[in-house]
Design a protein around this motif. Structure first.
Motif, PDB file in Angstrom:
ATOM      1  N   UNK A  14      23.707 -50.735  44.156  1.00  0.00           N
ATOM      2  CA  UNK A  14      24.491 -50.586  42.932  1.00  0.00           C
ATOM      3  C   UNK A  14      23.804 -49.644  41.949  1.00  0.00           C
ATOM      4  N   UNK A  15      22.485 -49.740  41.848  1.00  0.00           N
ATOM      5  CA  UNK A  15      21.744 -48.844  40.966  1.00  0.00           C
ATOM      6  C   UNK A  15      21.922 -47.391  41.399  1.00  0.00           C
ATOM      7  N   UNK A  16      21.800 -47.149  42.687  1.00  0.00           N
ATOM      8  CA  UNK A  16      21.939 -45.786  43.195  1.00  0.00           C
ATOM      9  C   UNK A  16      23.357 -45.265  43.010  1.00  0.00           C
ATOM     10  N   UNK A  17      24.339 -46.138  43.099  1.00  0.00           N
ATOM     11  CA  UNK A  17      25.720 -45.723  42.857  1.00  0.00           C
ATOM     12  C   UNK A  17      25.927 -45.309  41.406  1.00  0.00           C
ATOM     13  N   UNK A  18      25.212 -45.948  40.483  1.00  0.00           N
ATOM     14  CA  UNK A  18      25.303 -45.568  39.074  1.00  0.00           C
ATOM     15  C   UNK A  18      24.831 -44.137  38.873  1.00  0.00           C
ATOM     16  N   UNK A  19      23.728 -43.773  39.514  1.00  0.00           N
ATOM     17  CA  UNK A  19      23.167 -42.439  39.350  1.00  0.00           C
ATOM     18  C   UNK A  19      23.775 -41.410  40.297  1.00  0.00           C
ATOM     19  N   UNK A  20      24.163 -41.839  41.503  1.00  0.00           N
ATOM     20  CA  UNK A  20      24.628 -40.893  42.506  1.00  0.00           C
ATOM     21  C   UNK A  20      23.503 -40.310  43.324  1.00  0.00           C
ATOM     22  N   UNK A  21      22.311 -40.901  43.220  1.00  0.00           N
ATOM     23  CA  UNK A  21      21.132 -40.461  43.964  1.00  0.00           C
ATOM     24  C   UNK A  21      20.300 -41.660  44.382  1.00  0.00           C
ATOM     25  N   UNK A  22      19.440 -41.435  45.362  1.00  0.00           N
ATOM     26  CA  UNK A  22      18.580 -42.510  45.833  1.00  0.00           C
ATOM     27  C   UNK A  22      17.417 -42.700  44.871  1.00  0.00           C
ATOM     28  N   UNK A  50      33.934 -41.721  56.266  1.00  0.00           N
ATOM     29  CA  UNK A  50      35.056 -41.641  57.213  1.00  0.00           C
ATOM     30  C   UNK A  50      36.314 -42.324  56.690  1.00  0.00           C
ATOM     31  N   UNK A  51      36.145 -43.292  55.792  1.00  0.00           N
ATOM     32  CA  UNK A  51      37.292 -44.008  55.222  1.00  0.00           C
ATOM     33  C   UNK A  51      37.908 -43.274  54.026  1.00  0.00           C
ATOM     34  N   UNK A  52      37.321 -42.122  53.640  1.00  0.00           N
ATOM     35  CA  UNK A  52      37.887 -41.336  52.559  1.00  0.00           C
ATOM     36  C   UNK A  52      37.322 -41.621  51.187  1.00  0.00           C
ATOM     37  N   UNK A  53      36.260 -42.446  51.103  1.00  0.00           N
ATOM     38  CA  UNK A  53      35.642 -42.738  49.813  1.00  0.00           C
ATOM     39  C   UNK A  53      34.593 -41.663  49.493  1.00  0.00           C
ATOM     40  N   UNK A  54      34.483 -41.318  48.213  1.00  0.00           N
ATOM     41  CA  UNK A  54      33.447 -40.371  47.810  1.00  0.00           C
ATOM     42  C   UNK A  54      32.067 -40.981  48.039  1.00  0.00           C
ATOM     43  N   UNK A  55      31.167 -40.189  48.633  1.00  0.00           N
ATOM     44  CA  UNK A  55      29.788 -40.654  48.803  1.00  0.00           C
ATOM     45  C   UNK A  55      29.093 -40.757  47.443  1.00  0.00           C
ATOM     46  N   UNK A  56      29.416 -39.843  46.552  1.00  0.00           N
ATOM     47  CA  UNK A  56      28.954 -39.932  45.170  1.00  0.00           C
ATOM     48  C   UNK A  56      30.111 -40.522  44.370  1.00  0.00           C
ATOM     49  N   UNK A  57      30.007 -41.774  43.925  1.00  0.00           N
ATOM     50  CA  UNK A  57      31.143 -42.456  43.304  1.00  0.00           C
ATOM     51  C   UNK A  57      31.766 -41.664  42.156  1.00  0.00           C
ATOM     52  N   UNK A  58      33.025 -41.960  41.888  1.00  0.00           N
ATOM     53  CA  UNK A  58      33.790 -41.202  40.904  1.00  0.00           C
ATOM     54  C   UNK A  58      33.186 -41.278  39.506  1.00  0.00           C
ATOM     55  N   UNK A  59      32.532 -42.399  39.180  1.00  0.00           N
ATOM     56  CA  UNK A  59      31.948 -42.543  37.846  1.00  0.00           C
ATOM     57  C   UNK A  59      30.427 -42.463  37.868  1.00  0.00           C
ATOM     58  N   UNK A  60      29.851 -41.966  38.970  1.00  0.00           N
ATOM     59  CA  UNK A  60      28.395 -41.807  39.029  1.00  0.00           C
ATOM     60  C   UNK A  60      27.940 -40.786  37.995  1.00  0.00           C
TER      61      UNK A  60
END
Length: 389
Positions: free
Chosen positions: A255-263, A286-296
């Motif tokens: 969840x922390x990494x999703x906030x930033x968009x980085x490891x 593959x399911x069509x989700x952004x690897x870098x979340x939309x609000x990262x």
């Protein structure tokens, strides 16, 4: 993409990895010199003296690795008179080179890597010419309403940085006393974790200060004011950002990494690649989700949305204990750019969509023009004073 197209966020809360580059002193001829006096060893390579004289002021690009401690002091002036600037510049040169009569008292071990930087606030700049860079006040951003007036703005900025924290108070007190009629508006100390270049971990544990201008061409394009009486100066923005570290650390690592968009470990983007690779905003699972979340944070602050340039960030951590049972700790964000818009466009986008904002409370805000460099023959602020009349 050009480097100016990879600005990744508000003042230091961006993540990534070290990029190489030639040191500024070697590139321009304003090289640093070893300490020439005091104790301990004058040959200590870890504490090169930071020359106060130069085309630009010290404490911005010099030294390449920011000192581990800093103090920023904002003053209010009784008038917009600028006749004191030349004497203030001479005082700074005397302190740093050890020729001031009080140098042995306030700096018994020598100046070390001390640097002192001077800026002027919008009210003072506008009194000279409202069209000059830096004559514009910072607007209020989302959640800025709770910032007290005592932590906003100021007419003069004095910033001292040094590896020896005990030097900061006596040095800035001496410098502030040379500004006629000035009164203290706000005062903030900060510190940095061990770092290399501008790279350092912020209080949330993520790498900070990675995507910044590097090399003369990028500094000229993004940081230094190109012409006019403020040429080779820069626009500084300071934001005191209280961080809810406990709430952030209560989240899972994912969840922390999703906030930033980085490891968190190495700063590599969630879109793939290594720490030095750019964030790929189009990469999907593959399911069509952004690897870098939309609000990262990395996506929210990307220049493809903001149209902004690079900013040089030299952030510090602050920890002022508890206030009403709440930890008053966070990031003292300091950035430099040749136009205030670089910061405002980025922050306005972050106000719209940024997962990181839920952990951030602004508690201070100011902007100043850092005056061009000076030396014994070219007084501090000379061109501005001449225009002021």
């Amino acid at each position: 993409m050009r480097r100016r197209s990879v600005l990744l966020g508000l003042g230091g809360l961006v993540t990534g990895a070290v990029a190489g580059g030639v040191g500024w002193g070697a590139a321009t001829g304003w090289a640093t010199a070893p300490v020439t006096g005091g104790k301990p060893s004058t040959e200590d390579p870890k504490l090169p003296r930071v020359e106060a004289a130069g085309r630009q002021q010290a404490g911005i690009r010099r030294p390449d690795t920011p000192q581990s401690h800093g103090r920023l002091l904002a003053l209010d002036l009784p008038s917009t008179d600028l006749g004191w600037l030349a004497a203030l510049g001479d005082l700074i040169l005397d302190i740093v080179d050890g020729s001031h009569p009080d140098a042995a008292t306030i700096l018994p071990d020598g100046a070390g890597d001390l640097s002192i930087t001077v800026g002027l606030g919008p009210r003072v700049i506008a009194s000279v010419d409202p069209a000059l860079p830096g004559a514009e006040e910072l607007p209020d951003f989302k959640n800025d309403g709770a910032i007290p007036d005592s932590r906003r703005g100021g007419d003069v900025l004095l910033a001292a940085y040094c590896s020896d924290p005990t030097a900061l108070r006596p040095v800035l007190d001496l410098v502030a006393a040379a500004v006629p009629g000035a009164t203290k508006r706000w005062d903030q100390r900060g510190f940095r974790a061990p770092s290399e270049g501008t790279i350092v971990r912020n209080p949330l544990g993520f790498l900070d200060g990675v995507v910044v201008p590097r090399g003369d061409a990028e500094f000229d394009e993004n940081v230094w004011i190109p012409d006019g009486p403020l040429a080779q100066g820069t626009v500084c923005v300071i934001r005191r950002l209280r961080l809810d570290v406990n709430a952030f650390h209560a989240r899972s690592r994912g969840e922390q990494e999703a906030v930033f968009g980085r490891r968190a470990g190495d700063g590599a983007p969630l879109s793939g690649g290594g720490p030095r690779d750019q964030v790929d905003l189009r990469a999907k699972t593959p399911e069509g989700e952004y690897l870098v979340p939309a609000n990262a944070h990395a996506r929210a602050a990307h220049p493809s949305f903001t149209g902004s340039e690079l900013m040089l960030r030299r952030g510090y951590t602050f920890d002022d204990g508890d206030v009403d049972g709440v930890a008053d700790t966070g990031l003292l964000f300091v950035c430099f750019q040749r136009s205030l818009r670089t910061f405002t466009a980025t922050q306005q986008r972050l106000d719209e969509v940024d997962a990181l904002s839920q952990f951030v409370t602004p508690t201070g805000s100011a902007t100043f023009v850092i005056l061009p460099g000076f030396d014994r023959d070219r007084p501090l602020g000379a061109a501005l004073v001449a225009l002021h009349g």
